[in-house]
Design a protein around this motif. Structure first.
Motif, PDB file in Angstrom:
ATOM      1  N   GLY A 136      10.196   2.327 -13.094  1.00 23.68           N
ATOM      2  CA  GLY A 136      10.597   1.757 -11.811  1.00 23.68           C
ATOM      3  C   GLY A 136       9.437   1.658 -10.837  1.00 23.68           C
ATOM      4  N   PHE A 137       8.608   2.696 -10.780  1.00 20.06           N
ATOM      5  CA  PHE A 137       7.439   2.664  -9.901  1.00 20.06           C
ATOM      6  C   PHE A 137       6.436   1.623 -10.382  1.00 20.06           C
ATOM      7  N   ALA A 138       6.262   1.505 -11.704  1.00 22.27           N
ATOM      8  CA  ALA A 138       5.341   0.491 -12.233  1.00 22.27           C
ATOM      9  C   ALA A 138       5.806  -0.915 -11.848  1.00 22.27           C
ATOM     10  N   LEU A 139       7.093  -1.158 -11.967  1.00 20.35           N
ATOM     11  CA  LEU A 139       7.623  -2.473 -11.583  1.00 20.35           C
ATOM     12  C   LEU A 139       7.514  -2.693 -10.073  1.00 20.35           C
ATOM     13  N   LEU A 140       7.545  -1.629  -9.328  1.00 15.21           N
ATOM     14  CA  LEU A 140       7.459  -1.720  -7.870  1.00 15.21           C
ATOM     15  C   LEU A 140       6.079  -2.183  -7.422  1.00 15.21           C
TER      16      LEU A 140
ATOM     17  N   ALA B  65       7.603   4.494   2.223  1.00 14.05           N
ATOM     18  CA  ALA B  65       7.455   3.163   1.620  1.00 14.05           C
ATOM     19  C   ALA B  65       8.717   2.331   1.789  1.00 14.05           C
ATOM     20  N   VAL B  66       9.866   2.968   1.629  1.00 16.30           N
ATOM     21  CA  VAL B  66      11.136   2.245   1.785  1.00 16.30           C
ATOM     22  C   VAL B  66      11.337   1.820   3.235  1.00 16.30           C
ATOM     23  N   VAL B  67      10.978   2.682   4.174  1.00 21.41           N
ATOM     24  CA  VAL B  67      11.133   2.346   5.591  1.00 21.41           C
ATOM     25  C   VAL B  67      10.180   1.211   5.985  1.00 21.41           C
ATOM     26  N   ILE B  68       8.956   1.258   5.476  1.00 16.07           N
ATOM     27  CA  ILE B  68       7.964   0.242   5.824  1.00 16.07           C
ATOM     28  C   ILE B  68       8.338  -1.128   5.272  1.00 16.07           C
ATOM     29  N   SER B  69       8.736  -1.165   4.004  1.00 23.84           N
ATOM     30  CA  SER B  69       9.078  -2.469   3.408  1.00 23.84           C
ATOM     31  C   SER B  69      10.237  -2.307   2.425  1.00 23.84           C
ATOM     32  N   PRO B  70      11.456  -2.264   2.933  1.00 23.49           N
ATOM     33  CA  PRO B  70      12.611  -2.101   2.049  1.00 23.49           C
ATOM     34  C   PRO B  70      12.738  -3.282   1.084  1.00 23.49           C
ATOM     35  N   SER B  71      13.105  -2.936  -0.146  1.00 24.46           N
ATOM     36  CA  SER B  71      13.233  -3.955  -1.184  1.00 24.46           C
ATOM     37  C   SER B  71      14.242  -3.483  -2.223  1.00 24.46           C
TER      38      SER B  71
ATOM     39  N   THR C 179       0.822  -1.204   0.000  1.00 24.78           N
ATOM     40  CA  THR C 179       0.000   0.000   0.000  1.00 24.78           C
ATOM     41  C   THR C 179       0.860   1.261   0.000  1.00 24.78           C
ATOM     42  N   ALA C 180       1.924   1.271   0.779  1.00 21.52           N
ATOM     43  CA  ALA C 180       2.801   2.444   0.816  1.00 21.52           C
ATOM     44  C   ALA C 180       3.471   2.648  -0.540  1.00 21.52           C
TER      45      ALA C 180
END
Length: 92
Positions: free
Chosen positions: A86-90, A46-52, A2-3
Motif C-alpha cells: 500500500g505504501f509503495a502504491l502510495l 500525510a493524510v491531513v496534508i493531502s488526503p487521497s 513528500t509527506a
C-alpha cells in the motif's frame, strides 16, 4: 508527495526493525513500538496534508497491526507486507 514519502520511509524502517527481530529471534519491543508510533504519526500528517483514496490500504494495515500477534501466527507479517504494498502504491 513528500509527506507520503516520509511516512513510507518510517514504515520501511519499522518493518525492517520487525524483520530483523524475527530473523535474529531477538526482541526490539520498545524500539519497534516507538518506530510504529512515529510511522502512524507521519502517516497521519500525510493524510491531513493531502488526503487521497490511496491512503486506505496503508491506513487499514496500520489499524489492524496492533491486533495481530507476531509470535503466534504469520498474520502480523502478512499485514505488514500488505501495508508495504500500500505504501509503495502510495508513492508511485
Amino acid at each position: 508527495m513528500t509527506a507520503d514519502l516520509i511516512a513510507a520511509l518510517a514504515y520501511l524502517a519499522t518493518m525492517s526493525l520487525g524483520l530483523t527481530a524475527r530473523l535474529r529471534s531477538v526482541r526490539f519491543g520498545n524500539w519497534h513500538h516507538i518506530a510504529y508510533a512515529v510511522c502512524v504519526a507521519t502517516f497521519a500528517v500525510a493524510v491531513v496534508i493531502s488526503p487521497s483514496i490511496s491512503h486506505i490500504v496503508p491506513a487499514a494495515a496500520l489499524m489492524i497491526m496492533p491486533f495481530t500477534r507476531p509470535r503466534t501466527s504469520r498474520i502480523h507479517e502478512l499485514v505488514a507486507v500488505l501495508g508495504a504494498i500500500g505504501f509503495a502504491l502510495l508513492i508511485i
